[in-house]
Structures are given as C-alpha cells and as structure tokens.
Design a protein around this motif. Structure first.
Motif, PDB file in Angstrom:
ATOM      1  N   UNK A  60      94.302 155.979  27.330  1.00  0.00           N
ATOM      2  CA  UNK A  60      94.168 157.183  28.128  1.00  0.00           C
ATOM      3  C   UNK A  60      93.356 156.813  29.359  1.00  0.00           C
ATOM      4  N   UNK A  61      93.733 157.334  30.514  1.00  0.00           N
ATOM      5  CA  UNK A  61      93.089 156.944  31.765  1.00  0.00           C
ATOM      6  C   UNK A  61      92.742 158.184  32.573  1.00  0.00           C
ATOM      7  N   UNK A  62      91.494 158.234  33.022  1.00  0.00           N
ATOM      8  CA  UNK A  62      91.039 159.254  33.975  1.00  0.00           C
ATOM      9  C   UNK A  62      90.787 158.568  35.309  1.00  0.00           C
ATOM     10  N   UNK A  63      91.451 159.051  36.352  1.00  0.00           N
ATOM     11  CA  UNK A  63      91.222 158.541  37.702  1.00  0.00           C
ATOM     12  C   UNK A  63      90.257 159.464  38.435  1.00  0.00           C
ATOM     13  N   UNK A  64      89.242 158.864  39.068  1.00  0.00           N
ATOM     14  CA  UNK A  64      88.275 159.628  39.851  1.00  0.00           C
ATOM     15  C   UNK A  64      88.184 159.037  41.253  1.00  0.00           C
ATOM     16  N   UNK A  65      88.462 159.849  42.254  1.00  0.00           N
ATOM     17  CA  UNK A  65      88.293 159.408  43.636  1.00  0.00           C
ATOM     18  C   UNK A  65      86.846 159.644  44.046  1.00  0.00           C
ATOM     19  N   UNK A  66      86.127 158.557  44.319  1.00  0.00           N
ATOM     20  CA  UNK A  66      84.703 158.640  44.617  1.00  0.00           C
ATOM     21  C   UNK A  66      84.361 157.608  45.677  1.00  0.00           C
ATOM     22  N   UNK A  67      83.669 158.024  46.718  1.00  0.00           N
ATOM     23  CA  UNK A  67      83.057 157.093  47.660  1.00  0.00           C
ATOM     24  C   UNK A  67      81.640 156.838  47.159  1.00  0.00           C
ATOM     25  N   UNK A  68      81.409 155.665  46.612  1.00  0.00           N
ATOM     26  CA  UNK A  68      80.125 155.385  45.971  1.00  0.00           C
ATOM     27  C   UNK A  68      78.978 155.262  46.962  1.00  0.00           C
ATOM     28  N   UNK A  69      79.273 155.222  48.250  1.00  0.00           N
ATOM     29  CA  UNK A  69      78.194 155.284  49.232  1.00  0.00           C
ATOM     30  C   UNK A  69      77.556 156.668  49.256  1.00  0.00           C
ATOM     31  N   UNK A  72      75.442 161.392  45.692  1.00  0.00           N
ATOM     32  CA  UNK A  72      75.713 162.633  44.969  1.00  0.00           C
ATOM     33  C   UNK A  72      77.075 162.558  44.282  1.00  0.00           C
ATOM     34  N   UNK A  73      78.042 161.977  44.971  1.00  0.00           N
ATOM     35  CA  UNK A  73      79.363 161.798  44.362  1.00  0.00           C
ATOM     36  C   UNK A  73      79.291 160.797  43.214  1.00  0.00           C
ATOM     37  N   UNK A  74      78.543 159.718  43.409  1.00  0.00           N
ATOM     38  CA  UNK A  74      78.386 158.728  42.342  1.00  0.00           C
ATOM     39  C   UNK A  74      77.806 159.363  41.087  1.00  0.00           C
TER      40      UNK A  74
END
Length: 255
Positions: A60-69, A72-74
């Motif tokens: 099972x795979x969850x994709x998360x679009x995140x800019x780790x810079x 707060x998103x991280x």
C-alpha cells in the motif's frame, strides 16, 4: 494463521522517493514487504510511476507532495502517515539537494540556506516526530530510522559543494546522537553514505557527467547505481540488523 492474526506489515516513510536513490529504496522495501509513504516535491508523474511499481509488489502506498524546505509542511508527514496506516515503523531521510557545483566562495548563501532546510532541518523535524511515535516509553512499538548521507561528509567536497558536505556531516551527527539517546527506547538510527552514484542530482548541480568524470578516481573505477544503495538500506530495516544502531555503511566503491 487467520488474516487478523497475520503480523502487521512495516510502514516506512521515504522522503524524496520519486526518482533516483529514493525510488530504488522504495521499490526494494516494497519487495521486502513494507507499506510505504513516499514524499515528492514536484514531479507527480514520476512519483505515481514509483507508487505503481511498489503496489505491484504488494505494497500500500501513500503519496505526499511536500516541499521539505517548508518546515511546517515537513511537520505534516508523520501525522499524515499515521492517519493513513495507523502507525509508522520506519523513516528514511533521503531527500536532499546539493547546490551548484563550484568553489566555496561562489556558493550563494540563500542557496545554502535552502540546502540546510532540506538536508538538516527537515530531517530533524521528521526524526523527532517519528521517534515520539515509535519510542516504547511513549507507548510506541520501536522502529528504525536510516539517514542517507554522503561520502562528502568525510571529504569536505573542496571545489565542489562544501555546504552540501557540511549538511551531510550534520546528518551523521544526528545518527550518532539519536542512536545513543533513543536506543534504550527501541529506536535504531543508522546512516547509509553513498559515494558518487548515477542519478539526476549531478545534472541539477550543473555537471551531468560527474559520475563518469569521477570514475577513474574511484577504487572500483565506476559510479554506483541506485539499487546498490537500496540494498544497504534494506539490510538496516531487516531482522539481520536488529543489533545495529549508530552505524554508517559507506557504499562508495572503496572511497
């Protein structure tokens, strides 16, 4: 054994896993029976392709679009993973940027600031959240964290990308400190340090042919391939590594 008696599958977060080393790690851990959380920044079609290959192996795979810079998103990655799967047992801090290849005096400070946000501060955010969830003294079941560093942390990468080398040395220190602090509560923390590996990161740094240019200076006379890095990561998540923490595995062709 009934379906309800079956052991729960490990759930592992891999940052920056839409391509290169991260994608290879995802595909290898899928084969090894992990469900996965894959983060990516911009290239959704590549992340989708990795997810499909992992799903074909039973994950099972969850994709998360995140800019780790964006720290707060991280900070949303671990909670989102727990919300989807109910738990997290592993984390691979793989996402990283190098900055442009060149001399130290020419490295723009704003570029170095972003580099440290992605390569150091985001792993701190993610690692703290993962440990808080995994630690047995907080009600967790233990877990494993693997930091993807670089041989540059040891060489300093003169004339190439000293700030990048500095950031990876900081990641190594995270492994050393966290492995000692959280070993007693069931969390193992280790490092895999690739040498020159054939990925797109070199093109983004301005020197697409860097792997082949460096090959004559590598004892094995060739760059590494992403799957060779993934194998070391898979070992650190396996039962064979149950007594391994605070270690650094250098997959660098002899460098």
């Amino acid at each position: 054994m009934t379906q309800t008696d079956a052991p729960a599958r490990p759930v592992t977060i891999i940052t920056g896993a839409s391509r290169g080393i991260g994608a290879a790690i995802a595909e290898r851990l899928a084969i090894d029976g992990h469900d996965l959380v894959i983060t990516y920044r911009a290239r959704r079609h590549e992340a989708d392709a990795v997810a499909r290959r992992c799903e074909a192996s039973g994950s099972r795979v969850l994709l998360l679009q995140v800019d780790l810079a964006d720290l707060d998103a991280a900070a949303t990655v671990v909670p989102s993973s727990i919300a989807e799967f109910g738990r997290v047992t592993g984390l691979v801090n793989n996402a990283g940027v190098t900055g442009r290849i060149g001399g130290f005096l020419d490295a723009p400070i704003d570029e170095s600031e972003r580099l440290f946000r992605v390569n150091v501060l985001a792993p701190i955010v993610l690692t703290r959240a993962a440990i808080a969830h995994m630690a047995v003294d907080r009600g967790g079941a233990g877990g494993s964290i693997v930091n993807i560093s670089s041989g540059a942390a040891h060489s300093g990468a003169p004339d190439t990308y000293i700030p990048y080398a500095m950031s990876k040395a900081a990641l190594n220190a995270l492994t050393t400190g966290a492995s000692k602090e959280f070993g007693p509560v069931g969390v193992r923390v280790n490092t895999v340090s690739p040498g020159t590996t054939r990925t797109e990161i070199h093109a983004e740094a301005g020197r697409p042919n860097a792997p082949d240019e460096r090959a004559p200076r590598i004892p094995m006379r060739r760059p590494g391939e992403p799957h060779e890095i993934a194998g070391a990561v898979a070992y650190l998540f396996s039962a064979d590594a149950s007594y391994t923490t605070g270690a650094e595995i250098r997959v660098a062709g002899g460098n």
